[in-house]
Design a protein around this motif. Structure first.
Motif, PDB file in Angstrom:
ATOM      1  N   PHE A   8      41.148  44.291  28.890  1.00  0.00           N
ATOM      2  CA  PHE A   8      40.644  43.796  30.219  1.00  0.00           C
ATOM      3  C   PHE A   8      39.271  42.993  29.995  1.00  0.00           C
ATOM      4  CE2 PHE A   8      36.534  44.792  32.815  1.00  0.00           C
ATOM      5  CZ  PHE A   8      37.296  44.354  34.106  1.00  0.00           C
ATOM      6  N   GLN A   9      39.269  41.917  30.935  1.00  0.00           N
ATOM      7  CA  GLN A   9      38.011  41.127  30.764  1.00  0.00           C
ATOM      8  C   GLN A   9      37.606  40.864  32.340  1.00  0.00           C
ATOM      9  OE1 GLN A   9      39.379  37.463  28.731  1.00  0.00           O
ATOM     10  NE2 GLN A   9      38.462  36.432  30.499  1.00  0.00           N
ATOM     11  N   MET A  26      36.729  47.863  37.605  1.00  0.00           N
ATOM     12  CA  MET A  26      37.192  46.679  38.283  1.00  0.00           C
ATOM     13  C   MET A  26      38.478  46.394  37.775  1.00  0.00           C
ATOM     14  SD  MET A  26      34.253  44.848  39.010  1.00  0.00           S
ATOM     15  CE  MET A  26      35.108  43.125  38.796  1.00  0.00           C
ATOM     16  N   TRP A  27      39.158  45.526  38.463  1.00  0.00           N
ATOM     17  CA  TRP A  27      40.594  45.004  38.147  1.00  0.00           C
ATOM     18  C   TRP A  27      40.429  43.656  37.509  1.00  0.00           C
ATOM     19  CZ3 TRP A  27      43.256  45.773  43.406  1.00  0.00           C
ATOM     20  CH2 TRP A  27      43.844  46.905  43.590  1.00  0.00           C
ATOM     21  N   GLY A  28      41.207  43.011  36.890  1.00  0.00           N
ATOM     22  CA  GLY A  28      41.193  41.681  36.263  1.00  0.00           C
ATOM     23  C   GLY A  28      42.544  41.204  35.572  1.00  0.00           C
ATOM     24  N   LEU A  29      42.699  40.161  35.252  1.00  0.00           N
ATOM     25  CA  LEU A  29      43.593  39.378  34.666  1.00  0.00           C
ATOM     26  C   LEU A  29      43.246  39.148  33.308  1.00  0.00           C
ATOM     27  CD1 LEU A  29      44.502  37.147  37.824  1.00  0.00           C
ATOM     28  CD2 LEU A  29      45.847  39.004  37.004  1.00  0.00           C
ATOM     29  N   LYS A  67      39.463  42.379  49.587  1.00  0.00           N
ATOM     30  CA  LYS A  67      39.536  43.633  48.641  1.00  0.00           C
ATOM     31  C   LYS A  67      39.797  42.905  47.302  1.00  0.00           C
ATOM     32  CE  LYS A  67      42.036  47.566  47.522  1.00  0.00           C
ATOM     33  NZ  LYS A  67      43.275  48.459  48.194  1.00  0.00           N
ATOM     34  N   GLN A  68      40.920  42.439  47.076  1.00  0.00           N
ATOM     35  CA  GLN A  68      41.229  42.097  45.547  1.00  0.00           C
ATOM     36  C   GLN A  68      40.549  40.970  44.903  1.00  0.00           C
ATOM     37  OE1 GLN A  68      45.480  41.488  45.443  1.00  0.00           O
ATOM     38  NE2 GLN A  68      46.305  43.296  46.366  1.00  0.00           N
ATOM     39  N   VAL A  69      39.969  40.066  45.439  1.00  0.00           N
ATOM     40  CA  VAL A  69      39.027  39.198  44.715  1.00  0.00           C
ATOM     41  C   VAL A  69      37.788  39.757  44.444  1.00  0.00           C
ATOM     42  CG1 VAL A  69      37.707  36.873  45.185  1.00  0.00           C
ATOM     43  CG2 VAL A  69      39.961  36.836  45.857  1.00  0.00           C
ATOM     44  N   ASN A  70      37.277  40.764  45.116  1.00  0.00           N
ATOM     45  CA  ASN A  70      35.860  41.523  44.787  1.00  0.00           C
ATOM     46  C   ASN A  70      36.479  42.473  43.649  1.00  0.00           C
ATOM     47  OD1 ASN A  70      33.872  43.815  45.450  1.00  0.00           O
ATOM     48  ND2 ASN A  70      33.257  41.816  46.671  1.00  0.00           N
ATOM     49  N   MET A  71      37.522  42.754  43.473  1.00  0.00           N
ATOM     50  CA  MET A  71      37.945  43.776  42.543  1.00  0.00           C
ATOM     51  C   MET A  71      37.919  43.050  41.357  1.00  0.00           C
ATOM     52  SD  MET A  71      37.976  46.979  43.447  1.00  0.00           S
ATOM     53  CE  MET A  71      38.678  47.532  41.896  1.00  0.00           C
ATOM     54  N   GLY A  72      38.155  41.621  41.311  1.00  0.00           N
ATOM     55  CA  GLY A  72      38.155  40.964  40.174  1.00  0.00           C
ATOM     56  C   GLY A  72      39.200  39.976  39.906  1.00  0.00           C
ATOM     57  N   LEU A  73      40.272  39.774  40.635  1.00  0.00           N
ATOM     58  CA  LEU A  73      41.358  39.297  40.497  1.00  0.00           C
ATOM     59  C   LEU A  73      41.199  37.559  40.932  1.00  0.00           C
ATOM     60  CD1 LEU A  73      44.268  41.438  41.790  1.00  0.00           C
ATOM     61  CD2 LEU A  73      43.224  41.182  39.464  1.00  0.00           C
ATOM     62  N   PHE A  74      40.351  36.941  40.105  1.00  0.00           N
ATOM     63  CA  PHE A  74      40.109  35.498  40.150  1.00  0.00           C
ATOM     64  C   PHE A  74      39.752  35.008  38.751  1.00  0.00           C
ATOM     65  CE2 PHE A  74      36.053  37.622  40.839  1.00  0.00           C
ATOM     66  CZ  PHE A  74      35.205  36.866  39.945  1.00  0.00           C
ATOM     67  N   GLY A  75      39.740  33.517  38.593  1.00  0.00           N
ATOM     68  CA  GLY A  75      39.370  32.800  37.453  1.00  0.00           C
ATOM     69  C   GLY A  75      39.321  31.559  37.710  1.00  0.00           C
ATOM     70  N   ALA A  76      38.825  30.540  36.905  1.00  0.00           N
ATOM     71  CA  ALA A  76      38.710  29.183  36.846  1.00  0.00           C
ATOM     72  C   ALA A  76      39.819  28.457  36.491  1.00  0.00           C
ATOM     73  CB  ALA A  76      37.313  28.467  36.515  1.00  0.00           C
TER      74      ALA A  76
END
Length: 444
Positions: A83-84, A73-76, A173-182
């Motif tokens: 990573f989380q 995964m990718w993450g912020l 691609k990038q949202v599926n990889m994990g680049l999102f949050g609330a």
């Protein structure tokens, strides 16, 4: 023969059930950091900052799925934290000037967009779509260049509500990889010092602050992730979702507590944990519980998601952070037993559990016909009684995890193919609500 994956699945299911019901994942015992030791076992975990300034750095990592798979995964992460998944829930106050400094360590350019926020700036200029020399759209906002680029976004959080932040570059691609949050914006009406907590600037949206929950619904195509990990191209026309996650987890991991030790990079629980509404006790009575719980739903998938919580109707108070109030302050909120949340949408809902019939084992027993023993198939969460807080004798040989007569209600997707993990049933979009007997009769 049972495969190793299925063995692992059932072992984990049993472990989670025991922990939830017998120790209830006490915060501080099953954690991975000193910070997580202070977290409640259930509910929203806010990342806050006195100046509403956040530094989000991209990280690479892996998440665990209940069928035994491990996915890249990718993450912020805030600052230099590890990573989380998903990225932190950012919490600010209405009127704050929010600053998000994005540092990109990934091998391709990324950006962030903030749907619902007006006049967003990127490095001091208006955030706006970016095009290549041929006039092709390449990003919805200014990007942080690959392998070390940065960009600073800022905006005024001018209205309360539940919002999403996500990549605006190669988003599928990038949202599926994990680049999102609330992003949660607290209303100006809030006065926590006086115990007053509201979802919006309206007294009808008051809720109990310890029962605030967020469910971030996401999806995952593992073949896309494998291709990204190996630095290979992937034909997005072959995009095929195999996993459905709530707060970055798939059932049964969804009901593990915040900061569960065996999910070090997936810190957020989806378990909803409440006590019955009680407006009749004196305010000094521990059983006094006059305010509902707040549910925040966020959909970062590519499809509508039909969410179905059993055992309660939830009152929809806002959609996409727009309070449901008509001209003259007319209340337009409404009850809903199942909600259809569109891609990119957020919904805010209030709910409670109440003893509508005022059951009392002596003065108001309200008889219920129990099936004959040969027709009675109690499960491990059954207390032997249909009443909250009451324990009765169970049939010989029954293994019980219910310790104090608590109730459990399942919540799941009504699109039943999404309660699987790459075809393995009883996974994916499933979590539970837990209702304990009235305080102070707390469960162990």
């Amino acid at each position: 023969m049972i495969s190793r994956n299925f063995t692992r699945y059932f072992a984990r299911l049993g472990l989670i059930a025991v922990l939830v019901c017998t120790t209830f994942l006490t915060a501080g015992s099953d954690t991975t950091s000193a910070q997580q030791a202070t977290w409640p076992v259930a509910g929203v975990i806010c990342t806050t900052n006195a100046t509403a300034t956040f530094t989000l750095t991209t990280q690479e990592g892996y998440i665990y799925l209940p069928d035994g798979n491990v996915v890249y995964m990718w993450g912020l992460s805030e600052g230099n934290n590890p990573f989380q998944h998903p990225s932190p829930v950012l919490c600010v106050n209405e009127g704050d000037t929010v600053t998000v400094v994005l540092h990109n360590t990934l091998p391709e350019a990324i950006s962030l967009i903030f749907p619902g926020q007006a006049d967003v700036l990127a490095n001091g200029a208006p955030a706006q779509p970016q095009f290549d020399a041929g006039g092709n759209l390449v990003s919805l906002a200014q990007t942080a260049a690959a392998s070390g680029g940065s960009v600073t976004y800022s905006f005024v959080a001018s209205k309360p509500g539940t919002f999403l932040y996500e990549s605006g570059t190669d988003a599928l691609k990038q949202v599926n990889m994990g680049l999102f949050g609330a992003l949660i914006v607290r209303p100006a009406l809030n006065n926590p010092a006086n115990g007053e907590t509201y979802a919006y600037n309206d007294a009808t949206t008051r809720y109990k602050p310890s029962t605030e929950f967020i469910l971030i619904l996401s999806e995952l195509d593992p073949m896309l992730h494998a291709a990204v990990e190996m630095r290979q191209p992937y034909d997005l026309s072959q995009y095929h979702v195999r996993y459905w996650l709530i707060n970055g987890r798939s059932f049964p991991d969804t009901i593990a507590g915040n900061g569960a030790a065996w999910l070090p990079d997936q810190p957020y629980s989806s378990l909803v944990y409440i006590h019955p509404l009680n407006t009749t006790a004196a305010p000094s009575d521990p059983a006094y519980n006059p305010y509902p719980a707040l549910m925040r739903y966020v959909n970062v998938t590519t499809e509508d998601q039909s969410w179905h919580p059993h055992g309660n109707h939830q009152r929809v108070i806002a959609q996409d952070s727009n309070l449901l109030v008509g001209p003259g302050g007319v209340d337009l909120s409404y009850e809903k037993f199942a909600v259809l949340i569109g891609p990119g949408q957020t919904w805010d809902m209030l709910f409670d559990w109440r003893d509508a019939e005022n059951w009392d084992p002596v003065t108001n027993p309200i008889p219920v016909t129990i099936p004959q023993l040969q027709n009675l198939v109690p499960g491990p969460f059954y207390s032997g009684s249909p009443y909250l807080g009451n324990l009765d004798t169970l049939p010989v040989g029954t293994q019980a995890l219910n310790q104090c007569g608590e109730y459990y209600h399942i919540a799941h997707s009504h699109q039943l193919q999404k309660i699987t993990a790459w075809g393995m049933v009883l996974s994916g979009y499933i979590t539970f609500s837990r209702i304990d007997p009235p305080l102070p009769n707390q469960c162990p």
